[in-house]
Design a protein around this motif. Structure first.
Motif, PDB file in Angstrom:
ATOM      1  N   ASP A  17     -38.548 -13.339  58.503  1.00 46.02           N
ATOM      2  CA  ASP A  17     -38.448 -14.103  59.747  1.00 46.02           C
ATOM      3  C   ASP A  17     -37.391 -13.476  60.652  1.00 46.02           C
ATOM      4  N   ASN A  18     -37.449 -13.861  61.917  1.00 49.83           N
ATOM      5  CA  ASN A  18     -36.372 -13.499  62.832  1.00 49.83           C
ATOM      6  C   ASN A  18     -35.339 -14.625  62.837  1.00 49.83           C
ATOM      7  N   SER A  19     -34.077 -14.261  62.891  1.00 47.54           N
ATOM      8  CA  SER A  19     -32.990 -15.243  62.890  1.00 47.54           C
ATOM      9  C   SER A  19     -32.285 -15.209  64.235  1.00 47.54           C
ATOM     10  N   ILE A  20     -31.887 -16.380  64.687  1.00 46.33           N
ATOM     11  CA  ILE A  20     -31.084 -16.473  65.911  1.00 46.33           C
ATOM     12  C   ILE A  20     -29.855 -17.312  65.622  1.00 46.33           C
ATOM     13  N   ILE A  21     -28.703 -16.730  65.834  1.00 51.98           N
ATOM     14  CA  ILE A  21     -27.437 -17.424  65.618  1.00 51.98           C
ATOM     15  C   ILE A  21     -26.761 -17.557  66.979  1.00 51.98           C
ATOM     16  N   ASN A  22     -26.302 -18.747  67.278  1.00 51.30           N
ATOM     17  CA  ASN A  22     -25.771 -19.045  68.605  1.00 51.30           C
ATOM     18  C   ASN A  22     -24.274 -19.287  68.597  1.00 51.30           C
ATOM     19  N   CYS A  23     -23.699 -19.089  69.761  1.00 56.62           N
ATOM     20  CA  CYS A  23     -22.254 -19.250  69.922  1.00 56.62           C
ATOM     21  C   CYS A  23     -21.989 -19.662  71.358  1.00 56.62           C
ATOM     22  N   ALA A  24     -21.073 -20.595  71.548  1.00 58.19           N
ATOM     23  CA  ALA A  24     -20.649 -20.980  72.889  1.00 58.19           C
ATOM     24  C   ALA A  24     -19.184 -20.617  73.058  1.00 58.19           C
ATOM     25  N   TYR A  25     -18.838 -20.121  74.209  1.00 58.98           N
ATOM     26  CA  TYR A  25     -17.438 -19.802  74.460  1.00 58.98           C
ATOM     27  C   TYR A  25     -16.984 -20.533  75.715  1.00 58.98           C
ATOM     28  N   SER A  26     -15.667 -20.665  75.841  1.00 60.69           N
ATOM     29  CA  SER A  26     -15.160 -21.456  76.970  1.00 60.69           C
ATOM     30  C   SER A  26     -14.251 -20.668  77.893  1.00 60.69           C
ATOM     31  N   ASN A  27     -13.808 -19.487  77.445  1.00 62.52           N
ATOM     32  CA  ASN A  27     -12.848 -18.732  78.248  1.00 62.52           C
ATOM     33  C   ASN A  27     -13.579 -17.771  79.186  1.00 62.52           C
ATOM     34  N   SER A  28     -13.657 -18.098  80.439  1.00 58.09           N
ATOM     35  CA  SER A  28     -14.357 -17.259  81.416  1.00 58.09           C
ATOM     36  C   SER A  28     -13.685 -15.898  81.584  1.00 58.09           C
ATOM     37  N   ALA A  29     -12.411 -15.800  81.197  1.00 62.88           N
ATOM     38  CA  ALA A  29     -11.679 -14.547  81.387  1.00 62.88           C
ATOM     39  C   ALA A  29     -11.985 -13.514  80.309  1.00 62.88           C
ATOM     40  N   SER A  30     -12.678 -13.911  79.254  1.00 68.08           N
ATOM     41  CA  SER A  30     -12.985 -12.944  78.197  1.00 68.08           C
ATOM     42  C   SER A  30     -13.938 -11.881  78.704  1.00 68.08           C
ATOM     43  N   ASP A  31     -13.650 -10.633  78.322  1.00 66.98           N
ATOM     44  CA  ASP A  31     -14.433  -9.495  78.806  1.00 66.98           C
ATOM     45  C   ASP A  31     -15.350  -8.904  77.751  1.00 66.98           C
ATOM     46  N   TYR A  32     -15.140  -9.317  76.547  1.00 63.52           N
ATOM     47  CA  TYR A  32     -15.741  -8.561  75.458  1.00 63.52           C
ATOM     48  C   TYR A  32     -16.064  -9.527  74.334  1.00 63.52           C
ATOM     49  N   PHE A  33     -17.249  -9.407  73.787  1.00 62.62           N
ATOM     50  CA  PHE A  33     -17.701 -10.320  72.738  1.00 62.62           C
ATOM     51  C   PHE A  33     -18.270  -9.505  71.584  1.00 62.62           C
ATOM     52  N   ILE A  34     -17.956  -9.963  70.392  1.00 60.94           N
ATOM     53  CA  ILE A  34     -18.346  -9.205  69.208  1.00 60.94           C
ATOM     54  C   ILE A  34     -18.947 -10.143  68.175  1.00 60.94           C
ATOM     55  N   TRP A  35     -19.912  -9.670  67.455  1.00 59.85           N
ATOM     56  CA  TRP A  35     -20.427 -10.373  66.289  1.00 59.85           C
ATOM     57  C   TRP A  35     -19.951  -9.641  65.028  1.00 59.85           C
TER      58      TRP A  35
END
Lengths: 113, 115
Positions: A17-35
């Protein structure tokens, strides 16, 4: 308050199957996101990253999507395998060397054969 | 492939004792970090270190904690007087000058148990 979080603590899927993992963030100033992927008894392992000026980035079997309008990040894993079973964390950073990674709570992905 | 190593893998200590956790970052990396993870919880940032100075630290990193780069290869975290709530996995990480700024490579961790 927590800057980065995940919607679901656990996700169970069948192999293939395909998996989807979700994340919400609150800091608009963040420039970079990592899993990151964390297997039992091990440290976090880098999977894929995305800068705030992008909305999609693809790797091998993984895709990260960034929706800055609703501050949402997701990790898609294609053709999930038993070896993908682990805890997945999203993290954010100001994309400056030496700055802290702020982690979310994690989603445990269980893949059954 | 180069990797971050940590010793020991498990440290058991009595409350009030001092512990030193050791890390060998990836050799050409310039930025070093300590994080901790209490069992079942998220990874929390403690401190970052660059050019023999602390770059950033969190509220968790109080006067009981210190970091040091005693030589060209090791990076240590000292907890002066351990408390029960210090029990956690402690991860060392490093990042390099040429990689993406936020891409930090983590070691396998040291499990600290305070009795």
């Amino acid at each position: 308050g927590e800057s980065v979080g995940l919607h679901l603590p656990t996700l169970s899927v069948q192999e293939g199957d395909n998996s989807i993992i979700n994340c919400a963030y609150s800091n608009s100033a963040s420039d970079y996101f990592i899993w990151y992927k964390q297997e039992s008894g091990k440290g976090p392992q880098f999977i894929i990253d995305i800068r705030s000026n992008m909305d999609k980035r693809q790797g091998q079997r993984v895709t990260v999507l960034l929706n800055k309008t609703v501050k949402h990040l997701s990790l898609q894993i294609a053709a999930t395998q038993p070896g993908d079973s682990a805890v997945y964390f999203c993290a954010e950073n100001k994309n400056q060397a030496g700055t802290a990674l702020i982690f979310g709570k994690g989603t445990t992905l269980s893949v059954s054969s | 492939e180069p990797e971050v190593t940590q010793t020991p893998s498990h440290q058991v200590t009595q409350m009030g004792q001092e512990v030193i956790l050791r890390c060998v970052p990836i050799s050409n990396h310039l930025y070093f970090y300590w994080y901790r993870q209490i069992l079942g919880q998220k990874v929390e940032f403690l401190v970052s270190f660059y050019n023999n100075e602390i770059s950033e630290k969190s509220e968790i990193f109080d006067d009981q904690f210190s970091v040091e780069r005693p030589d060209g290869s090791n990076f240590t975290l000292k907890i002066r007087s351990t408390k029960l709530e210090d029990s956690a996995m402690y991860f060392c990480a490093s990042s390099g000058p040429s990689g993406r700024a936020g891409e930090q490579f983590f070691g396998p961790g040291t499990r600290l148990t305070v009795l």
